[in-house]
Design a protein around this motif. Structure first.
Motif: not given
Length: 129
Positions: A25-30, A39-42, A66-78
């Motif tokens: 869904e290209k989202r981060l939920e906290i 719920s944050y869109p990437a 601009s131009g980031r409509r399709h961006v996704g999250i690859m990884k996250m690290e604390p």
């Protein structure tokens, strides 16, 4: 130091109790410990990245991404116990998102997102690559 804006940048009143990366869904939920849930869109996280590359060093230096409509999250690290570094699939990975900043992004989502869309429109830019 009390009142130091740099020190306040990472202080938080609400702590995350659950973080979910919805890759498809290209989202981060906290979910935060005060009951707030966001719920944050990437794309939103990418264009509001706290990195100097995006924010500059003063509010007047903030860059419009601009131009980031399709961006996704690859990884996250604390990062310590106060933040997370998010790596996006456009290879942007220098933003350290404090819990405080993520909370603010959630609370201010509607206004920030509309301001972003308005600025894109004003400058003749698009969310599409």
């Amino acid at each position: 130091m009390a009142g130091d804006p740099e020190a306040d940048r990472f202080s938080t009143k609400a702590w995350p109790v659950e973080i979910r990366h919805k890759k498809s869904e290209k989202r981060l939920e906290i979910d935060f410990d005060d009951g707030a849930k966001f719920s944050y869109p990437a794309e939103y996280l990418r264009v509001e990245s706290p990195s100097a590359e995006v924010q500059g060093h003063t509010p007047s230096q903030k860059k419009l991404i601009s131009g980031r409509r399709h961006v996704g999250i690859m990884k996250m690290e604390p990062v310590g116990n106060y933040a997370v570094r998010i790596e996006f699939d456009d290879m942007h990975d220098t933003g350290i998102f404090s819990w405080k900043y993520l909370y603010e992004l959630g609370v201010d989502y509607e206004a920030r997102w509309q301001a972003y869309l308005n600025e894109l429109d004003t400058k003749g830019l698009s969310r599409d690559p």
